[in-house]
Enzyme design. Sequence first.
Site, PDB file in Angstrom:
ATOM      1  N   CYS A  92       0.842  -1.195   0.000  1.00 34.02           N
ATOM      2  CA  CYS A  92       0.000   0.000   0.000  1.00 34.02           C
ATOM      3  C   CYS A  92       0.874   1.241   0.000  1.00 34.02           C
ATOM      4  O   CYS A  92       1.865   1.307   0.738  1.00 34.02           O
ATOM      5  CB  CYS A  92      -0.882  -0.018   1.248  1.00 34.02           C
ATOM      6  SG  CYS A  92      -1.995   1.384   1.372  1.00 34.02           S
ATOM      7  N   HIS A 134      -9.134  -3.746  -1.866  1.00 31.78           N
ATOM      8  CA  HIS A 134      -8.138  -3.011  -1.081  1.00 31.78           C
ATOM      9  C   HIS A 134      -8.468  -1.516  -1.102  1.00 31.78           C
ATOM     10  O   HIS A 134      -8.481  -0.853  -0.059  1.00 31.78           O
ATOM     11  CB  HIS A 134      -6.746  -3.281  -1.671  1.00 31.78           C
ATOM     12  CG  HIS A 134      -5.650  -2.503  -1.037  1.00 31.78           C
ATOM     13  ND1 HIS A 134      -4.702  -3.085  -0.224  1.00 31.78           N
ATOM     14  CD2 HIS A 134      -5.317  -1.189  -1.105  1.00 31.78           C
ATOM     15  CE1 HIS A 134      -3.849  -2.152   0.178  1.00 31.78           C
ATOM     16  NE2 HIS A 134      -4.200  -0.994  -0.348  1.00 31.78           N
ATOM     17  N   GLU A 135      -8.724  -0.973  -2.295  1.00 31.36           N
ATOM     18  CA  GLU A 135      -9.017   0.460  -2.414  1.00 31.36           C
ATOM     19  C   GLU A 135     -10.359   0.809  -1.776  1.00 31.36           C
ATOM     20  O   GLU A 135     -10.503   1.877  -1.172  1.00 31.36           O
ATOM     21  CB  GLU A 135      -8.973   0.905  -3.876  1.00 31.36           C
ATOM     22  CG  GLU A 135      -7.629   0.702  -4.567  1.00 31.36           C
ATOM     23  CD  GLU A 135      -6.438   1.328  -3.858  1.00 31.36           C
ATOM     24  OE1 GLU A 135      -6.612   2.333  -3.133  1.00 31.36           O
ATOM     25  OE2 GLU A 135      -5.320   0.810  -4.016  1.00 31.36           O
ATOM     26  N   HIS A 138     -10.013   1.552   1.807  1.00 30.59           N
ATOM     27  CA  HIS A 138      -9.588   2.930   2.093  1.00 30.59           C
ATOM     28  C   HIS A 138     -10.787   3.866   2.192  1.00 30.59           C
ATOM     29  O   HIS A 138     -10.831   4.731   3.070  1.00 30.59           O
ATOM     30  CB  HIS A 138      -8.640   3.449   1.006  1.00 30.59           C
ATOM     31  CG  HIS A 138      -7.244   2.946   1.129  1.00 30.59           C
ATOM     32  ND1 HIS A 138      -6.434   3.246   2.204  1.00 30.59           N
ATOM     33  CD2 HIS A 138      -6.499   2.180   0.296  1.00 30.59           C
ATOM     34  CE1 HIS A 138      -5.254   2.673   2.031  1.00 30.59           C
ATOM     35  NE2 HIS A 138      -5.270   2.015   0.885  1.00 30.59           N
TER      36      HIS A 138
END
Length: 176
Positions: A92, A134-135, A138
């Site tokens: 990341c 994953h994004e 965020h």
Amino acid sequence: MALLPILSFPDPRLRTIAKPVEEVTDEIRQLAADMFETMYAAPGIGLAASQVDRHIQLIVMDLSESKDEPMVFINPKVTPLTEETQPYEEGCLSVPQIYDKVDRPSRVKIEAINLEGQAFEIEADGLLAVCIQHEMDHLNGKLFVDYLSPLKRQRVREKVEKIVRQREREKVAVKR
């Protein structure tokens, strides 16, 4: 276009939950362009607006070797299409130089809006499925290190803080 500063773990701003984009404007398009420039320069394959301290639901990605297949996801929704998970080693840009395995659903459906304001839907597996999840984390104030044990997470925090301090010293040295 401009390079944007990327927030580093454990910065509390990374825990902010992103708000939906109400309208795709020229400002949003410019932010996406700046995010691509920042991501390519880092270098990385994905970047969420939350990582550059803009807390809106915007993700840019480019998984191609030649960096010529940019993808934009505005107000994305990700739905697992299987209960099957697969471990994938993740890194990341907000957790520099740290990599660890995370289990995620191996196949997902992505619904989002593009830079023209048009809705689209795709099914993804492999790296695209991992990267979008994953994004998305965020945008929800979550980092891949949250999937690690508390001991590992503390070690990661210490390593990242050391890396960030070193980068700051290097910036000061360059300015002199």
